[in-house]
Design a protein around this motif. Structure first.
Motif, PDB file in Angstrom:
ATOM      1  N   SER A 141       4.804  70.038 -18.230  1.00  0.00           N
ATOM      2  CA  SER A 141       4.235  71.397 -18.825  1.00  0.00           C
ATOM      3  C   SER A 141       3.501  71.143 -20.164  1.00  0.00           C
ATOM      4  O   SER A 141       3.857  70.421 -21.195  1.00  0.00           O
ATOM      5  N   ALA A 180       0.447  76.022 -18.672  1.00  0.00           N
ATOM      6  CA  ALA A 180      -0.092  75.168 -17.690  1.00  0.00           C
ATOM      7  C   ALA A 180       1.035  74.107 -17.445  1.00  0.00           C
ATOM      8  O   ALA A 180       1.995  73.614 -18.176  1.00  0.00           O
ATOM      9  N   SER A 181       1.231  73.710 -16.004  1.00  0.00           N
ATOM     10  CA  SER A 181       1.998  72.767 -15.593  1.00  0.00           C
ATOM     11  C   SER A 181       1.383  72.036 -14.248  1.00  0.00           C
ATOM     12  O   SER A 181       0.623  72.527 -13.827  1.00  0.00           O
ATOM     13  N   SER A 182       2.157  70.869 -13.919  1.00  0.00           N
ATOM     14  CA  SER A 182       2.008  70.151 -12.845  1.00  0.00           C
ATOM     15  C   SER A 182       2.973  69.576 -12.374  1.00  0.00           C
ATOM     16  O   SER A 182       4.103  69.397 -12.912  1.00  0.00           O
ATOM     17  N   PHE A 236      -3.139  69.964 -13.275  1.00  0.00           N
ATOM     18  CA  PHE A 236      -3.094  70.907 -14.565  1.00  0.00           C
ATOM     19  C   PHE A 236      -4.553  71.643 -14.257  1.00  0.00           C
ATOM     20  O   PHE A 236      -4.692  72.806 -14.749  1.00  0.00           O
TER      21      PHE A 236
END
Length: 222
Positions: free
Chosen positions: A154, A158-160, A195
């Motif tokens: 993160s 935003a995060s993935s 992202f």
């Protein structure tokens, strides 16, 4: 030796399909050394025995554990960056050796700016991976290990996320100066959520190495 042939085939096929040039991979914290011992050995840990943190380098290494064991690592870097790890392994009846692992990096609090240089406040960033491993023996002195892990990263809002697996083999040559050989394929998988619009590749690694314990000396050579 049927299981050995299957695992060797998986190792080969994975290497052929995943070894590729291209953009810089994401989740590079997975390649960092998480304990003081492994860092002191420059990450040469793919063939180390009797250490639960070996699952971060080769899941087959925990098959050599003779008892339940825990490993904890913590590092305070420059610029308020902190990282750590936790690994635990124990024997499970009729299954083999089970292990769990946690790796994390906290990049601290940073100041945000928009494209005009105006402050937008502060934000945090961090990485986390949680893994589960199974290891056991294929034949005399030949061991296997498999790891499944979930990865999350993160930056501000935003995060993935991603899923990955590790596969490893280890062979022990007994004797007065025992030699251990190890090979592993690490971080085989893909992003579930990226992202941005384009998904990034994971930091795939092929690790191979050997360890020798000279008789009458309190050290190991890798």
């Amino acid at each position: 030796m049927t299981r050995a042939r299957v695992l060797l085939s998986l190792l080969f096929l994975s290497l052929v399909s995943l070894t590729s040039a291209g953009e810089r991979p994401t989740y590079q914290f997975l390649q960092s050394d998480m304990t003081a011992r492994s860092a002191a050995m420059a990450g040469s840990y793919v063939s180390m025995q009797d250490d639960p943190s070996g699952i971060f380098y080769n899941p087959a290494t925990i098959a050599t554990l003779s008892r339940s064991a825990t490993s904890i690592g913590y590092t305070s870097h420059l610029l308020d960056i902190k990282s750590g790890s936790l690994a635990y392994s124990q024997r499970a009846e009729d299954l083999g050796i089970l292990g769990i692992g946690v790796q994390y990096v906290n990049y601290g609090t940073m100041d945000g700016r928009n494209d005009q240089g105006i402050s937008t406040g502060t934000f945090n960033a961090g990485d986390l991976a949680v893994s589960a491993s199974l290891a056991g023996s294929i034949d005399d002195n030949l061991y296997y290990g498999v790891t499944a892990k979930a990865i999350h990263s993160s930056i501000a809002e935003a995060s993935s996320t991603a899923l990955a697996t590790d596969i490893g083999l280890m062979y022990v040559i007994p004797g007065d100066d025992p030699i251990t050989l190890g090979v592993s394929l690490m971080n085989m998988g893909a992003q579930l959520d990226a992202f941005g619009a384009a998904k990034e590749r994971l930091p795939f690694e092929l690790r191979a190495g050997g360890t020798i314990k000279p008789a009458h000396l309190p050290l190991q050579l890798n």
